[in-house]
Design a protein around this motif. Sequence first.
Motif, PDB file in Angstrom:
ATOM      1  N   LEU A 106       0.834  -1.209   0.000  1.00 58.00           N
ATOM      2  CA  LEU A 106       0.000   0.000   0.000  1.00 58.00           C
ATOM      3  C   LEU A 106       0.867   1.257   0.000  1.00 58.00           C
ATOM      4  O   LEU A 106       0.580   2.217  -0.717  1.00 58.00           O
ATOM      5  CB  LEU A 106      -0.940   0.002   1.215  1.00 58.00           C
ATOM      6  N   ASP A 125       2.313   1.519  -3.457  1.00 62.50           N
ATOM      7  CA  ASP A 125       1.249   1.786  -4.437  1.00 62.50           C
ATOM      8  C   ASP A 125       0.793   3.246  -4.386  1.00 62.50           C
ATOM      9  O   ASP A 125       0.427   3.823  -5.405  1.00 62.50           O
ATOM     10  CB  ASP A 125       0.066   0.857  -4.152  1.00 62.50           C
ATOM     11  N   ASP A 126       0.807   3.845  -3.207  1.00 65.45           N
ATOM     12  CA  ASP A 126       0.325   5.226  -3.045  1.00 65.45           C
ATOM     13  C   ASP A 126       1.332   6.269  -3.522  1.00 65.45           C
ATOM     14  O   ASP A 126       0.987   7.447  -3.641  1.00 65.45           O
ATOM     15  CB  ASP A 126       0.001   5.491  -1.559  1.00 65.45           C
ATOM     16  N   ASP A 165       0.283   5.015  -7.923  1.00 57.42           N
ATOM     17  CA  ASP A 165      -1.073   5.572  -7.946  1.00 57.42           C
ATOM     18  C   ASP A 165      -1.152   7.037  -7.523  1.00 57.42           C
ATOM     19  O   ASP A 165      -2.170   7.676  -7.722  1.00 57.42           O
ATOM     20  CB  ASP A 165      -1.988   4.728  -7.044  1.00 57.42           C
ATOM     21  N   ASP A 218      -1.430   8.722  -4.515  1.00 58.18           N
ATOM     22  CA  ASP A 218      -2.605   9.028  -3.689  1.00 58.18           C
ATOM     23  C   ASP A 218      -2.174   9.677  -2.379  1.00 58.18           C
ATOM     24  O   ASP A 218      -1.072   9.461  -1.895  1.00 58.18           O
ATOM     25  CB  ASP A 218      -3.400   7.743  -3.407  1.00 58.18           C
ATOM     26  N   ARG A 232      -4.964   7.294   2.800  1.00 65.49           N
ATOM     27  CA  ARG A 232      -5.016   5.829   2.981  1.00 65.49           C
ATOM     28  C   ARG A 232      -5.445   5.562   4.419  1.00 65.49           C
ATOM     29  O   ARG A 232      -4.897   6.134   5.344  1.00 65.49           O
ATOM     30  CB  ARG A 232      -3.634   5.240   2.693  1.00 65.49           C
ATOM     31  N   ARG A 233      -6.404   4.680   4.598  1.00 64.99           N
ATOM     32  CA  ARG A 233      -6.913   4.346   5.936  1.00 64.99           C
ATOM     33  C   ARG A 233      -7.309   5.616   6.697  1.00 64.99           C
ATOM     34  O   ARG A 233      -7.068   5.768   7.881  1.00 64.99           O
ATOM     35  CB  ARG A 233      -5.881   3.534   6.723  1.00 64.99           C
ATOM     36  N   THR A 273      -1.182   9.601   3.268  1.00 66.54           N
ATOM     37  CA  THR A 273      -0.315   8.474   2.897  1.00 66.54           C
ATOM     38  C   THR A 273       1.111   8.721   3.438  1.00 66.54           C
ATOM     39  O   THR A 273       1.466   9.838   3.804  1.00 66.54           O
ATOM     40  CB  THR A 273      -0.291   8.302   1.363  1.00 66.54           C
ATOM     41  N   ASP A 329     -15.199   1.404  -5.217  1.00 63.16           N
ATOM     42  CA  ASP A 329     -14.514   2.570  -5.781  1.00 63.16           C
ATOM     43  C   ASP A 329     -15.492   3.436  -6.584  1.00 63.16           C
ATOM     44  O   ASP A 329     -15.327   4.643  -6.704  1.00 63.16           O
ATOM     45  CB  ASP A 329     -13.350   2.111  -6.676  1.00 63.16           C
ATOM     46  N   THR A 383     -15.361   9.001  -0.389  1.00 56.72           N
ATOM     47  CA  THR A 383     -13.989   9.014   0.143  1.00 56.72           C
ATOM     48  C   THR A 383     -13.975   8.867   1.669  1.00 56.72           C
ATOM     49  O   THR A 383     -13.145   8.131   2.214  1.00 56.72           O
ATOM     50  CB  THR A 383     -13.295  10.333  -0.279  1.00 56.72           C
ATOM     51  N   LYS A 437      -9.991   6.234   1.618  1.00 62.04           N
ATOM     52  CA  LYS A 437      -9.037   6.468   0.521  1.00 62.04           C
ATOM     53  C   LYS A 437      -9.831   7.162  -0.587  1.00 62.04           C
ATOM     54  O   LYS A 437     -11.069   7.149  -0.552  1.00 62.04           O
ATOM     55  CB  LYS A 437      -8.407   5.146   0.036  1.00 62.04           C
ATOM     56  N   LYS A 472     -10.976   6.691  -7.908  1.00 62.67           N
ATOM     57  CA  LYS A 472      -9.582   6.812  -8.353  1.00 62.67           C
ATOM     58  C   LYS A 472      -9.330   6.020  -9.644  1.00 62.67           C
ATOM     59  O   LYS A 472      -8.574   6.461 -10.502  1.00 62.67           O
ATOM     60  CB  LYS A 472      -8.684   6.305  -7.219  1.00 62.67           C
TER      61      LYS A 472
END
Length: 303
Positions: free
Chosen positions: A89, A92-93, A98, A100, A103-104, A108, A234, A239, A244, A248
């Motif tokens: 994660l 990926d962020d 990605d 982003d 996250r959570r 991020t 998604d 959001t 997240k 997206k």
Amino acid sequence: MNTSTADTLGFADWMGSIQQRTESALAGLLPEPVISPRRLHSAMRYAVLGGGKRVRALLVHAAGELAVAAPERLDRLACAVEFIHAYSLVHDDMPCMDDDVLRRGKPTVHVEYDEATALLAGDALQTLAFQVLTDAPVADSVADQLAMIGLLATASGSRGMAGGQAIDLDAVGKQITREELEFMHVHKTGALIRASVLLGARAGAPIAEADLRRLDHYAKLVGLLFQVVDDILDTVADTATLGKTAGKDADNDKPTYVSLLGLDEARRLARDMLDEAHAALAPLGPRTARLGALADYIVHRTF
Ligand code: GRG
């Protein structure tokens, strides 16, 4: 909690107790933030603790109960899988993937810290996952333990999650077939979920080959199901609920089950796969009730 206590709990209480013990086990295995290099250790803890549904840890424990595995072994395996998941994660962020910021429900890691720290935190979480599997027994023999470490390595690497991520990045802006989409997700999301079930199942008394094949079939379906539901959420969730950034995939022009099949067909596919997952467990009897309930939870979750 020992296995007999676990047996007496209803699903929601069991889930809460596994999530709690996983959180404590993760906190105990992560380096303390006062140990140098402090910023890196702080970022690793930030990435892992205080969030996440712990689906993979729950799968390890539910499968491990089938094999009557010692809960301490399952904690260790659950932590290894959650460390790999958290690393994926974090990476990926990052802006190179990605890109982003949420996250959570919190910034991020590269936003809260910086890109270099996020990269290193992901790297260190990945190696920590394997270290915790070499520090104490998770199987009855060294040969079994080595095979389990190999299983996690394959599931995480270029023929598993990292490979799936490479295919995902390559698919941006392209039309792909349903088979290609499935291939991508079997690797990107499915491989680690499948590994969670198989590691739990291999941590205790031997399970008959035919039953292991049934569990593996269940695990493959649940891995894919997880992604179909992720694609649906998604599209339909906001959001704040997801924790997240919603929408997206469409923003990034990524092929998804919803973009390929439409929302109704994606929902129908999720229902069909859930039925098939339950059918795969049926021959193993009531011992698999928690695995069945976990598949239901994965489909009906709201984030
Ligand atoms: C960077 C090697 C590398 C791989 C990244 C898993 C992954 C591959 C990327 C995550 C992107 C993503 C949103 C995938 C969809 C499925 C998924 C893994 C969702 C997040 O998992 P949850 O919902 O997260 O279990 P929590 O926060 O609950 O742990």
